[in-house]
Scaffold this motif. Structure first.
Motif, PDB file in Angstrom:
ATOM      1  N   THR A   1      39.699  44.269  29.217  1.00 13.20           N
ATOM      2  CA  THR A   1      40.606  45.147  29.586  1.00 13.20           C
ATOM      3  C   THR A   1      41.529  44.740  29.253  1.00 13.20           C
ATOM      4  O   THR A   1      42.534  45.943  28.080  1.00 13.20           O
ATOM      5  CB  THR A   1      40.876  45.640  30.861  1.00 13.20           C
ATOM      6  OG1 THR A   1      39.282  46.090  31.202  1.00 13.20           O
ATOM      7  CG2 THR A   1      41.624  46.896  31.334  1.00 13.20           C
TER       8      THR A   1
ATOM      9  N   ALA B   1      37.006  49.397  34.523  1.00  8.91           N
ATOM     10  CA  ALA B   1      38.235  48.735  34.340  1.00  8.91           C
ATOM     11  C   ALA B   1      38.486  49.774  35.843  1.00  8.91           C
ATOM     12  O   ALA B   1      38.779  51.233  35.943  1.00  8.91           O
ATOM     13  CB  ALA B   1      38.946  49.280  33.075  1.00  8.91           C
ATOM     14  N   ILE B   2      39.614  49.560  36.512  1.00  5.88           N
ATOM     15  CA  ILE B   2      40.930  49.769  37.202  1.00  5.88           C
ATOM     16  C   ILE B   2      42.051  50.238  36.766  1.00  5.88           C
ATOM     17  O   ILE B   2      42.763  49.888  36.068  1.00  5.88           O
ATOM     18  CB  ILE B   2      40.555  48.569  38.209  1.00  5.88           C
ATOM     19  CG1 ILE B   2      39.542  48.420  38.752  1.00  5.88           C
ATOM     20  CG2 ILE B   2      41.723  49.427  39.485  1.00  5.88           C
ATOM     21  CD1 ILE B   2      40.119  46.988  40.601  1.00  5.88           C
TER      22      ILE B   2
ATOM     23  N   TRP C   1      45.706  48.811  36.783  1.00  5.64           N
ATOM     24  CA  TRP C   1      45.775  47.643  37.280  1.00  5.64           C
ATOM     25  C   TRP C   1      46.910  46.614  37.156  1.00  5.64           C
ATOM     26  O   TRP C   1      47.203  46.396  35.803  1.00  5.64           O
ATOM     27  CB  TRP C   1      44.255  46.473  36.967  1.00  5.64           C
ATOM     28  CG  TRP C   1      44.349  45.499  37.508  1.00  5.64           C
ATOM     29  CD1 TRP C   1      44.748  44.273  36.238  1.00  5.64           C
ATOM     30  CD2 TRP C   1      43.599  44.657  38.356  1.00  5.64           C
ATOM     31  NE1 TRP C   1      44.578  43.143  36.708  1.00  5.64           N
ATOM     32  CE2 TRP C   1      43.753  43.329  38.345  1.00  5.64           C
ATOM     33  CE3 TRP C   1      43.471  44.865  39.822  1.00  5.64           C
ATOM     34  CZ2 TRP C   1      43.494  42.055  39.083  1.00  5.64           C
ATOM     35  CZ3 TRP C   1      42.389  44.199  40.873  1.00  5.64           C
ATOM     36  CH2 TRP C   1      43.086  43.131  40.596  1.00  5.64           C
ATOM     37  N   PRO C   2      47.437  45.568  38.053  1.00  8.89           N
ATOM     38  CA  PRO C   2      46.800  45.300  38.897  1.00  8.89           C
ATOM     39  C   PRO C   2      47.309  46.617  40.234  1.00  8.89           C
ATOM     40  O   PRO C   2      46.903  46.941  41.840  1.00  8.89           O
ATOM     41  CB  PRO C   2      47.371  44.169  39.522  1.00  8.89           C
ATOM     42  CG  PRO C   2      48.526  43.454  38.901  1.00  8.89           C
ATOM     43  CD  PRO C   2      47.964  44.621  37.588  1.00  8.89           C
TER      44      PRO C   2
ATOM     45  N   ALA D   1      45.644  48.775  42.939  1.00  5.16           N
ATOM     46  CA  ALA D   1      44.373  48.281  43.730  1.00  5.16           C
ATOM     47  C   ALA D   1      45.052  46.851  44.334  1.00  5.16           C
ATOM     48  O   ALA D   1      44.425  46.578  46.242  1.00  5.16           O
ATOM     49  CB  ALA D   1      43.847  47.320  42.895  1.00  5.16           C
TER      50      ALA D   1
ATOM     51  N   THR E   1      41.339  38.864  37.378  1.00  5.06           N
ATOM     52  CA  THR E   1      40.524  40.822  36.440  1.00  5.06           C
ATOM     53  C   THR E   1      40.487  41.193  37.661  1.00  5.06           C
ATOM     54  O   THR E   1      39.890  40.800  38.848  1.00  5.06           O
ATOM     55  CB  THR E   1      39.865  40.150  35.843  1.00  5.06           C
ATOM     56  OG1 THR E   1      38.460  39.347  36.703  1.00  5.06           O
ATOM     57  CG2 THR E   1      39.307  39.106  34.372  1.00  5.06           C
ATOM     58  N   ASP E   2      40.414  42.461  37.067  1.00  7.64           N
ATOM     59  CA  ASP E   2      39.825  43.624  38.046  1.00  7.64           C
ATOM     60  C   ASP E   2      38.624  43.223  38.477  1.00  7.64           C
ATOM     61  O   ASP E   2      38.042  44.026  39.637  1.00  7.64           O
ATOM     62  CB  ASP E   2      40.030  44.837  37.343  1.00  7.64           C
ATOM     63  CG  ASP E   2      39.547  45.631  35.964  1.00  7.64           C
ATOM     64  OD1 ASP E   2      39.483  44.034  35.472  1.00  7.64           O
ATOM     65  OD2 ASP E   2      39.506  46.632  35.213  1.00  7.64           O
ATOM     66  N   SER E   3      38.032  42.737  37.895  1.00  7.11           N
ATOM     67  CA  SER E   3      36.161  42.635  37.957  1.00  7.11           C
ATOM     68  C   SER E   3      35.839  41.894  38.958  1.00  7.11           C
ATOM     69  O   SER E   3      35.267  42.298  39.834  1.00  7.11           O
ATOM     70  CB  SER E   3      35.695  42.591  36.701  1.00  7.11           C
ATOM     71  OG  SER E   3      35.247  43.303  35.694  1.00  7.11           O
TER      72      SER E   3
ATOM     73  N   PHE F   1      38.345  41.633  41.518  1.00  8.47           N
ATOM     74  CA  PHE F   1      38.626  42.119  42.235  1.00  8.47           C
ATOM     75  C   PHE F   1      37.661  42.833  43.215  1.00  8.47           C
ATOM     76  O   PHE F   1      37.537  42.684  44.252  1.00  8.47           O
ATOM     77  CB  PHE F   1      39.739  42.375  42.573  1.00  8.47           C
ATOM     78  CG  PHE F   1      40.506  43.293  43.562  1.00  8.47           C
ATOM     79  CD1 PHE F   1      41.514  41.720  44.069  1.00  8.47           C
ATOM     80  CD2 PHE F   1      41.080  44.910  43.284  1.00  8.47           C
ATOM     81  CE1 PHE F   1      41.746  43.482  45.577  1.00  8.47           C
ATOM     82  CE2 PHE F   1      40.898  45.089  44.753  1.00  8.47           C
ATOM     83  CZ  PHE F   1      41.709  44.634  45.312  1.00  8.47           C
TER      84      PHE F   1
ATOM     85  N   LEU G   1      38.159  51.913  45.770  1.00 10.90           N
ATOM     86  CA  LEU G   1      38.772  52.453  44.141  1.00 10.90           C
ATOM     87  C   LEU G   1      39.028  53.309  44.113  1.00 10.90           C
ATOM     88  O   LEU G   1      40.589  53.143  43.254  1.00 10.90           O
ATOM     89  CB  LEU G   1      37.587  51.294  43.280  1.00 10.90           C
ATOM     90  CG  LEU G   1      37.752  49.665  43.805  1.00 10.90           C
ATOM     91  CD1 LEU G   1      37.181  49.089  43.029  1.00 10.90           C
ATOM     92  CD2 LEU G   1      39.580  49.077  43.816  1.00 10.90           C
TER      93      LEU G   1
ATOM     94  N   SER H   1      39.510  55.448  37.272  1.00 10.72           N
ATOM     95  CA  SER H   1      39.315  54.139  36.676  1.00 10.72           C
ATOM     96  C   SER H   1      37.771  54.522  36.964  1.00 10.72           C
ATOM     97  O   SER H   1      36.865  54.957  36.992  1.00 10.72           O
ATOM     98  CB  SER H   1      39.134  53.287  38.892  1.00 10.72           C
ATOM     99  OG  SER H   1      40.203  52.685  38.973  1.00 10.72           O
TER     100      SER H   1
END
Length: 259
Positions: free
Chosen positions: A92, A117-118, A121-122, A125, A144-146, A148, A174, A181
C-alpha cells in the motif's frame, strides 16, 4: 492489493498448488484476473505450511517478486504439505520492513494474511491501538496496516475468541473506524480455514471430505469454484464450507435509548 490462498487436503507439493495451475498464485503476482486494486504483486511473497506431527507451521518469505526467487522454485518442487497458506504482496505504502511485511504472518499454530488496506492508515486505526496490550504493539512484526490487523486478530484468538469471531469482530471494528477499508482476511491453524470478504474478491473450491481451497481468485477454470459474497465470514475444513453474513456497522440500526 495482494492475492492469497489457503489449502487443506491430501499432501501435495507446494508447486502443484502455487506454480503449476494455469492461473496460479505465481502468475497472479504479475497477471491477476480479478484484482480490483493494483496490478502487480511484486513487493514480497510468502508461503507457510504444516508438517505431519508438528502443529507449528514453517514459513518462507522474501521481499522481492516470487518469479525472481530461484530458491522458491526448488522449495516448491520438493516440499509437500496438506495445509498451506501463501500470498503475493502489492504494498500500500513504501516502507523498509522488507520480508517482515510479507504474509503469511505467524504466531503459535496460526498463519494469517490480509488482502486489502486500512483507509487513512495509520491515523484512522490509532484509536484501536488501545485494545492491544503495550507488549503487543511493541511486538508488531512490521510497521504496516496488515501487521496491525494481525495483532488485533491474534489478541482476540489468545483471549478465547473462535477464529470466525476473531476475524469478524476485527473487521467490524476496523470498518467502523476506517469505513473505506478493504479487509479480506485469511487464517488457518492447519486444520481449518477462516476468511472474510470486505471489499475484494474471494473464492472457494471444495471436494467434500478430501480438500478445500480458499483463494482471492480461482487458479484454474474448474466450474467447482464458487464466489463468496462481499461482507461474509467463511469457515472451512476438509469437510466443506460455511458462509455467514457479516454485518456492516454503517448499516446497523441505531439502538433505542434506555427509558
Amino acid at each position: 492489493m495482494c492475492r492469497h490462498l489457503a489449502y487443506l487436503g491430501a499432501e501435495e507439493p507446494l508447486g502443484r498448488l502455487l506454480v503449476e495451475p494455469a492461473h496460479s498464485l505465481l502468475r497472479q503476482s504479475w497477471a491477476p484476473r480479478r484484482q480490483r486494486y493494483g496490478t502487480v504483486n511484486a513487493d514480497g511473497f510468502g508461503v507457510g505450511w504444516y508438517a505431519p506431527g508438528d502443529p507449528v507451521p514453517a514459513r518462507y518469505r522474501r521481499a522481492g517478486p516470487v518469479w525472481a526467487d530461484l530458491s522458491f522454485a526448488d522449495l516448491a518442487r520438493v516440499v509437500r504439505s496438506g495445509a498451506v497458506l501463501a500470498a503475493v504482496r502489492d504494498a500500500t505504502l513504501a516502507g523498509a520492513d522488507a520480508e517482515a511485511a510479507a504474509a503469511p504472518f505467524a504466531a503459535d499454530r496460526w498463519l494469517f494474511s490480509h488482502n486489502g488496506a486500512i483507509a487513512g492508515w495509520p491515523d484512522a486505526a490509532a484509536p484501536l491501538a488501545s485494545a492491544l496490550p503495550p507488549v503487543d504493539l511493541l511486538s508488531l512484526q512490521a510497521r504496516t496496516d496488515s501487521a496491525f490487523v494481525w495483532a488485533l486478530v491474534l489478541h482476540r484468538l489468545r483471549t478465547g475468541d473462535e477464529p470466525d469471531r476473531a476475524l469478524g469482530e476485527t473487521v467490524r471494528a476496523l470498518a467502523e473506524a476506517a469505513p473505506a477499508s478493504r479487509l479480506n482476511l485469511l487464517l488457518t491453524d492447519g486444520a481449518t480455514i477462516s476468511a472474510t470478504t470486505w471489499g475484494d474478491s474471494l473464492w472457494y473450491r471444495t471436494d467434500p471430505g478430501r480438500s478445500t481451497v480458499v483463494a482471492s481468485e480461482p487458479y484454474d477454470d474448474d466450474p467447482l469454484w464458487q464466489e463468496v459474497p462481499d461482507r461474509t465470514v467463511l469457515t472451512a475444513s476438509r469437510a466443506g464450507v460455511l458462509l455467514t453474513p457479516l454485518e456492516d456497522p454503517a448499516s446497523a440500526s441505531p439502538k433505542e435509548p434506555c427509558r
